[in-house]
Scaffold this motif. Sequence first.
Motif, PDB file in Angstrom:
ATOM      1  N   VAL A   1      -8.634  11.798  26.512  1.00  0.00           N
ATOM      2  CA  VAL A   1      -8.794  13.232  26.525  1.00  0.00           C
ATOM      3  C   VAL A   1      -8.936  13.817  25.037  1.00  0.00           C
ATOM      4  CG1 VAL A   1      -8.086  13.624  29.006  1.00  0.00           C
ATOM      5  CG2 VAL A   1      -6.383  13.506  27.032  1.00  0.00           C
ATOM      6  N   LYS A   2      -8.165  13.155  24.177  1.00  0.00           N
ATOM      7  CA  LYS A   2      -7.840  13.457  22.666  1.00  0.00           C
ATOM      8  C   LYS A   2      -7.929  12.108  21.954  1.00  0.00           C
ATOM      9  CE  LYS A   2      -8.131  17.947  22.382  1.00  0.00           C
ATOM     10  NZ  LYS A   2      -9.011  18.547  21.605  1.00  0.00           N
ATOM     11  N   SER A   3      -8.528  12.187  20.974  1.00  0.00           N
ATOM     12  CA  SER A   3      -8.258  10.911  19.817  1.00  0.00           C
ATOM     13  C   SER A   3      -8.417  11.393  18.549  1.00  0.00           C
ATOM     14  CB  SER A   3      -9.532   9.966  20.245  1.00  0.00           C
ATOM     15  OG  SER A   3      -9.167   8.792  19.376  1.00  0.00           O
ATOM     16  N   TYR A   4      -7.605  10.949  17.669  1.00  0.00           N
ATOM     17  CA  TYR A   4      -7.704  11.086  16.133  1.00  0.00           C
ATOM     18  C   TYR A   4      -7.215   9.973  15.611  1.00  0.00           C
ATOM     19  CZ  TYR A   4      -5.855  15.746  18.334  1.00  0.00           C
ATOM     20  OH  TYR A   4      -5.611  16.892  18.945  1.00  0.00           O
ATOM     21  N   ASP A   5      -7.837  10.038  14.370  1.00  0.00           N
ATOM     22  CA  ASP A   5      -7.637   9.078  13.282  1.00  0.00           C
ATOM     23  C   ASP A   5      -6.895   9.512  12.311  1.00  0.00           C
ATOM     24  OD1 ASP A   5      -9.430   7.088  14.611  1.00  0.00           O
ATOM     25  OD2 ASP A   5     -11.066   7.989  13.443  1.00  0.00           O
ATOM     26  N   THR A   6      -5.503   9.085  12.125  1.00  0.00           N
ATOM     27  CA  THR A   6      -4.488   9.800  11.294  1.00  0.00           C
ATOM     28  C   THR A   6      -4.402   9.318   9.866  1.00  0.00           C
ATOM     29  OG1 THR A   6      -3.199   9.816  13.347  1.00  0.00           O
ATOM     30  CG2 THR A   6      -2.066  10.382  11.240  1.00  0.00           C
ATOM     31  N   PRO A   7      -4.861  10.185   8.790  1.00  0.00           N
ATOM     32  CA  PRO A   7      -4.777   9.827   7.387  1.00  0.00           C
ATOM     33  C   PRO A   7      -3.526   9.268   7.061  1.00  0.00           C
ATOM     34  CG  PRO A   7      -5.829  12.104   7.965  1.00  0.00           C
ATOM     35  CD  PRO A   7      -5.315  11.791   9.166  1.00  0.00           C
ATOM     36  N   ASP A   8      -3.392   8.163   6.322  1.00  0.00           N
ATOM     37  CA  ASP A   8      -2.250   7.638   5.703  1.00  0.00           C
ATOM     38  C   ASP A   8      -1.301   7.329   6.616  1.00  0.00           C
ATOM     39  OD1 ASP A   8      -3.519   8.407   3.425  1.00  0.00           O
ATOM     40  OD2 ASP A   8      -2.363  10.361   3.061  1.00  0.00           O
ATOM     41  N   TRP A   9      -1.541   7.333   8.010  1.00  0.00           N
ATOM     42  CA  TRP A   9      -0.340   6.504   9.008  1.00  0.00           C
ATOM     43  C   TRP A   9       0.742   7.804   9.012  1.00  0.00           C
ATOM     44  CZ3 TRP A   9      -0.997   2.683  12.415  1.00  0.00           C
ATOM     45  CH2 TRP A   9      -2.055   1.778  12.337  1.00  0.00           C
TER      46      TRP A   9
ATOM     47  N   GLN B   1       0.234   5.078  -1.329  1.00  0.00           N
ATOM     48  CA  GLN B   1      -0.919   5.364  -0.403  1.00  0.00           C
ATOM     49  C   GLN B   1      -2.062   6.033  -1.554  1.00  0.00           C
ATOM     50  OE1 GLN B   1      -0.841   4.784   2.916  1.00  0.00           O
ATOM     51  NE2 GLN B   1      -2.984   5.165   2.592  1.00  0.00           N
ATOM     52  N   ASP B   2      -1.932   5.435  -2.553  1.00  0.00           N
ATOM     53  CA  ASP B   2      -3.195   5.958  -3.538  1.00  0.00           C
ATOM     54  C   ASP B   2      -3.695   4.764  -4.099  1.00  0.00           C
ATOM     55  OD1 ASP B   2      -4.099   6.869  -6.115  1.00  0.00           O
ATOM     56  OD2 ASP B   2      -2.407   8.182  -6.512  1.00  0.00           O
ATOM     57  N   ALA B   3      -5.077   4.794  -3.848  1.00  0.00           N
ATOM     58  CA  ALA B   3      -5.989   3.710  -4.124  1.00  0.00           C
ATOM     59  C   ALA B   3      -6.186   3.660  -5.664  1.00  0.00           C
ATOM     60  CB  ALA B   3      -7.185   4.010  -3.460  1.00  0.00           C
ATOM     61  N   ALA B   4      -6.250   4.627  -6.173  1.00  0.00           N
ATOM     62  CA  ALA B   4      -6.726   4.760  -7.648  1.00  0.00           C
ATOM     63  C   ALA B   4      -5.201   3.945  -8.557  1.00  0.00           C
ATOM     64  CB  ALA B   4      -6.853   6.125  -8.284  1.00  0.00           C
TER      65      ALA B   4
ATOM     66  N   PRO C   1       0.692  -1.132  -0.050  1.00  0.00           N
ATOM     67  CA  PRO C   1       0.051  -0.097   0.045  1.00  0.00           C
ATOM     68  C   PRO C   1       0.832   1.289  -0.085  1.00  0.00           C
ATOM     69  CG  PRO C   1       0.179  -0.930   2.265  1.00  0.00           C
ATOM     70  CD  PRO C   1       0.783  -1.935   1.202  1.00  0.00           C
ATOM     71  N   GLU C   2       1.920   1.281   0.830  1.00  0.00           N
ATOM     72  CA  GLU C   2       2.678   2.682   0.867  1.00  0.00           C
ATOM     73  C   GLU C   2       3.958   2.471   1.108  1.00  0.00           C
ATOM     74  OE1 GLU C   2       3.605   3.322   4.105  1.00  0.00           O
ATOM     75  OE2 GLU C   2       2.097   2.696   5.390  1.00  0.00           O
ATOM     76  N   ASN C   3       4.903   3.437   1.117  1.00  0.00           N
ATOM     77  CA  ASN C   3       6.202   3.445   1.642  1.00  0.00           C
ATOM     78  C   ASN C   3       6.721   4.195   2.515  1.00  0.00           C
ATOM     79  OD1 ASN C   3       6.271   5.458  -0.106  1.00  0.00           O
ATOM     80  ND2 ASN C   3       7.326   4.960  -1.676  1.00  0.00           N
TER      81      ASN C   3
ATOM     82  N   ALA D   1      -3.975  -3.797   0.825  1.00  0.00           N
ATOM     83  CA  ALA D   1      -4.994  -2.718   0.315  1.00  0.00           C
ATOM     84  C   ALA D   1      -4.878  -1.330   0.852  1.00  0.00           C
ATOM     85  CB  ALA D   1      -6.344  -2.963   0.347  1.00  0.00           C
ATOM     86  N   VAL D   2      -4.622  -0.204  -0.024  1.00  0.00           N
ATOM     87  CA  VAL D   2      -4.701   1.093   0.603  1.00  0.00           C
ATOM     88  C   VAL D   2      -5.749   1.473   1.159  1.00  0.00           C
ATOM     89  CG1 VAL D   2      -4.598   3.435  -0.416  1.00  0.00           C
ATOM     90  CG2 VAL D   2      -2.933   1.838  -1.346  1.00  0.00           C
ATOM     91  N   ASP D   3      -7.085   1.215   0.383  1.00  0.00           N
ATOM     92  CA  ASP D   3      -8.361   1.356   0.961  1.00  0.00           C
ATOM     93  C   ASP D   3      -9.098  -0.004   0.932  1.00  0.00           C
ATOM     94  OD1 ASP D   3     -11.006   1.826   1.009  1.00  0.00           O
ATOM     95  OD2 ASP D   3     -10.785   4.039   0.502  1.00  0.00           O
TER      96      ASP D   3
END
Length: 382
Positions: free
Chosen positions: A216-224, A96-99, A61-63, A120-122
């Motif tokens: 106290v804070k939570s994030y879902d981080t795009p692309d790791w 990191q590019d699904a297309a 998926p990514e490097n 899979a990327v996505d």
Amino acid sequence: MFPKFNPRATAGVLLVTAFAAVGAGCGSSDDNSNTSSNGSSTAASGSASSGKGGKIAFLLPENQTARYENQDKPFFINKVKELCPSCEVVYENATQDAAKQQQQAEAALTQGAKVLVIDAVDVASAAGIVNQAKQQRVPVVSYGRLVAKAPLDYYVSIDPYKVGQQQAQVQLAALKAAGKANPRIVMINGSPTDSNSAPYKKGALSVYNRAGAKIVKSYDTPDWAADKAQQEMDQTITSLGKTGFDGIYVANDGMAAGVYSALRSAGLSSSRFFMTGQDAQVDGIQRILAGTQLMTVYQPLKKIAGTSAEIAVDLVQGKPVPASLTPEKTDNGAGQVPSALVPTLSITKDNIKSTVIADGFLKPADICTGSYAKACQAAGIS
């Protein structure tokens, strides 16, 4: 956006026998690959053949995460070469590019790939890749991340829910020892397009909730992405102040590097926050030795890649895949997928030598560089 599935269903003791021989023969380099500027390559097949050959597509998926190019790729390719010298691995990295991954899969099928092994990327959009392969009667192995709502043939990964539990358990033990009975936790979670991110988070939350920890804070981080994790940590410090949290849950080592940078820029010592990680990257291990990261989780990538290679070679040669290789079943929303879920290990300063180094995953020469030489010596690593 993820299907309901339970990858924990039956993972465990059964895997020990099944995977005992998988890692043997998996080297750490790919001498026969030709790598292009975008990180993709095609591995040349060997000259001799111990059986029917064919093309196997290996799509990563990514490097940004070091493991994919440095471990997954060579481990998989070398295991295929060992098992089937006349087989050819068509390797691609989607950055990191699904297309792009869709295009890579289509190209591999056009080139005559007889098996697709895809991380899979996505995981949602990758269902289209699986469906296209199945239309051409090409079996698909879902590697690492579970492709959702698609007719997969096999799934090889780890138990992501357990990984989250391992991370939180080690962290809470350290926080308790430091006198933090009901700690305030910041969560830097993985990419929402990765099927493993949600169970990582859920596994950690199951431990935090039982212990009375407060998120106290939570994030879902795009692309790791490490830079995005750094921004999230900057936002946290601005919002909560330098004393508004006690622990930082970080889903992998790559993002932990970004969090570490944010803390340093704010004049904070990361050792105060018992930061977690995953993947046993060199920089993560170095931070653990230096005391600036508490732990990481080691995925035995030789076993994951080796098991996937065994399955792919059997499929390309038209042989039945032994049931012992995939003793579990995982629901991906389209059915129960035969699965191999490899056990993971929590890594702290105390067991680096007996795990990642003893397994040959990392070498002391990789870790014990520059200022880390003394920390290695103190940990008995040489």
